[in-house]
Write a protein that holds these residues in place. Structure first.
Motif, PDB file in Angstrom:
ATOM      1  N   ARG A 133       0.834  -1.208   0.000  1.00 49.24           N
ATOM      2  CA  ARG A 133       0.000   0.000   0.000  1.00 49.24           C
ATOM      3  C   ARG A 133       0.868   1.257   0.000  1.00 49.24           C
ATOM      4  NH1 ARG A 133      -5.080  -1.987  -1.204  1.00 49.24           N
ATOM      5  NH2 ARG A 133      -5.592  -3.741   0.205  1.00 49.24           N
ATOM      6  N   SER A 134       0.565   2.150  -0.914  1.00 46.96           N
ATOM      7  CA  SER A 134       1.336   3.397  -0.998  1.00 46.96           C
ATOM      8  C   SER A 134       1.090   4.284   0.219  1.00 46.96           C
ATOM      9  CB  SER A 134       0.977   4.142  -2.287  1.00 46.96           C
ATOM     10  OG  SER A 134      -0.413   4.407  -2.338  1.00 46.96           O
ATOM     11  N   TYR A 135      -0.118   4.266   0.781  1.00 47.32           N
ATOM     12  CA  TYR A 135      -0.404   5.140   1.912  1.00 47.32           C
ATOM     13  C   TYR A 135       0.367   4.690   3.156  1.00 47.32           C
ATOM     14  CZ  TYR A 135      -3.607   1.847   4.270  1.00 47.32           C
ATOM     15  OH  TYR A 135      -4.150   0.777   4.937  1.00 47.32           O
ATOM     16  N   ILE A 136       0.606   3.390   3.280  1.00 49.72           N
ATOM     17  CA  ILE A 136       1.404   2.895   4.407  1.00 49.72           C
ATOM     18  C   ILE A 136       2.865   3.286   4.198  1.00 49.72           C
ATOM     19  CG2 ILE A 136       2.177   0.866   5.679  1.00 49.72           C
ATOM     20  CD1 ILE A 136      -0.398  -0.522   4.966  1.00 49.72           C
ATOM     21  N   SER A 157       3.956   5.848   2.569  1.00 49.81           N
ATOM     22  CA  SER A 157       4.098   7.300   2.739  1.00 49.81           C
ATOM     23  C   SER A 157       4.289   7.674   4.203  1.00 49.81           C
ATOM     24  CB  SER A 157       2.867   8.015   2.170  1.00 49.81           C
ATOM     25  OG  SER A 157       1.710   7.724   2.937  1.00 49.81           O
ATOM     26  N   GLN A 158       3.767   6.829   5.101  1.00 52.04           N
ATOM     27  CA  GLN A 158       3.893   7.087   6.532  1.00 52.04           C
ATOM     28  C   GLN A 158       5.143   6.442   7.129  1.00 52.04           C
ATOM     29  OE1 GLN A 158       0.230   5.500   8.093  1.00 52.04           O
ATOM     30  NE2 GLN A 158      -1.055   6.934   6.951  1.00 52.04           N
ATOM     31  N   PRO A 218       8.723   6.722   3.373  1.00 50.96           N
ATOM     32  CA  PRO A 218       8.480   7.630   2.242  1.00 50.96           C
ATOM     33  C   PRO A 218       9.575   7.595   1.181  1.00 50.96           C
ATOM     34  CG  PRO A 218       9.071   8.841   4.235  1.00 50.96           C
ATOM     35  CD  PRO A 218       8.813   7.438   4.651  1.00 50.96           C
ATOM     36  N   LEU A 268       8.837   4.794  -1.141  1.00 54.02           N
ATOM     37  CA  LEU A 268       7.729   5.165  -2.032  1.00 54.02           C
ATOM     38  C   LEU A 268       8.227   6.078  -3.145  1.00 54.02           C
ATOM     39  CD1 LEU A 268       4.757   5.159  -2.795  1.00 54.02           C
ATOM     40  CD2 LEU A 268       4.394   7.030  -1.149  1.00 54.02           C
ATOM     41  N   ARG A 302       3.851   7.156 -10.607  1.00 51.67           N
ATOM     42  CA  ARG A 302       3.172   6.974  -9.323  1.00 51.67           C
ATOM     43  C   ARG A 302       2.956   5.492  -9.070  1.00 51.67           C
ATOM     44  NH1 ARG A 302      -2.704   9.610  -7.602  1.00 51.67           N
ATOM     45  NH2 ARG A 302      -2.742   8.779  -5.458  1.00 51.67           N
ATOM     46  N   ASP A 341      -0.888   0.567  -5.765  1.00 46.98           N
ATOM     47  CA  ASP A 341      -0.965  -0.559  -4.844  1.00 46.98           C
ATOM     48  C   ASP A 341      -0.976  -1.864  -5.636  1.00 46.98           C
ATOM     49  OD1 ASP A 341      -1.216   1.416  -3.007  1.00 46.98           O
ATOM     50  OD2 ASP A 341      -3.224   0.893  -2.331  1.00 46.98           O
TER      51      ASP A 341
END
Length: 218
Positions: free
Chosen positions: A129-132, A134-135, A138, A141, A152, A155
């Motif tokens: 997951r990209s959102y994970i 990013s946190q 990063p 990513l 980009r 996922d």
């Protein structure tokens, strides 16, 4: 007939003979045959329960006892049986999960990286997951974004293709030594072979043979 099945690594066939003529085989042979039948289909947990202490003392059944390693090794053995049986189609289809598991294990042991840390469950599989990222990572990513045609990262399920990129990221930031670079090159080469062979075998109506595999990878 029992011996013929064993020489072909057909443990289902051998177990069938034992089930049909149970009195013809000593109890240890019946247990060991049932054990090999289970392991040949990756059901090693239940297969172990069939054995008794006297069996494991008499024979070496477990080349790898450490459970961290055993899952991969058992899958390798099942894949190797398909190779020995010259069941090329099934053998090729098993290459991807085997190589993916090996690379996932290598990342964990050599770089202390657990792909689950940037993934979440989707059904029975893990998806990066990209959102994970990013946190938590990063920089990783950002690197994966540069490797995407769209710029980009999308996922995606854990696979050999994206794990190769993650390994490349670690190779770059750690300034890999010669041994690490060789391992990366090996995985990259295996990925290219796996992609060529597996995709053709999975998506085209062809006869998969030893000669065909050698011709494709020449």
């Amino acid at each position: 007939q029992f011996e013929k099945f064993l020489t072909r690594y057909d443990y289902f066939g051998a177990a069938g003979v034992v089930d049909q003529y149970p009195r013809a085989f000593p109890e240890p042979v019946r247990r060991i045959t049932a054990h090999m039948k289970g392991r040949s289909v990756f059901d090693y947990m239940n297969a172990d329960k069939v054995l008794k202490k006297e069996d494991t003392e008499a024979f070496s059944f477990f080349p790898v006892r450490n459970m961290d390693y055993r899952k991969i090794y058992e899958f390798y053995l099942c894949t190797y049986i398909r190779f020995l049986q010259q069941d090329w189609h099934d053998y090729l289809l098993r290459l991807s999960p085997l190589l993916t598991s090996l690379l996932e294990f290598y990342l964990q042991k050599s770089y202390s990286f657990d792909v689950a840390s940037i993934s979440s469950r989707e059904g029975e599989a893990w998806k990066i997951r990209s959102y994970i990222m990013s946190q938590k990572m990063p920089e990783l990513l950002d690197f994966l974004n540069t490797k995407s045609e769209s710029g980009r990262f999308r996922d995606s399920f854990v696979a050999l293709s994206n794990l190769i990129l993650i390994l490349e990221y670690f190779i770059n930031i750690r300034k890999a030594n010669e041994a690490e670079q060789k391992i990366f090159d090996l995985f990259k080469g295996l990925r290219e072979i796996e992609e060529e062979l597996r995709n053709l075998a999975a998506h085209q109506m062809i006869v998969v043979s030893d000669d065909w595999a050698k011709r494709i990878t020449r």
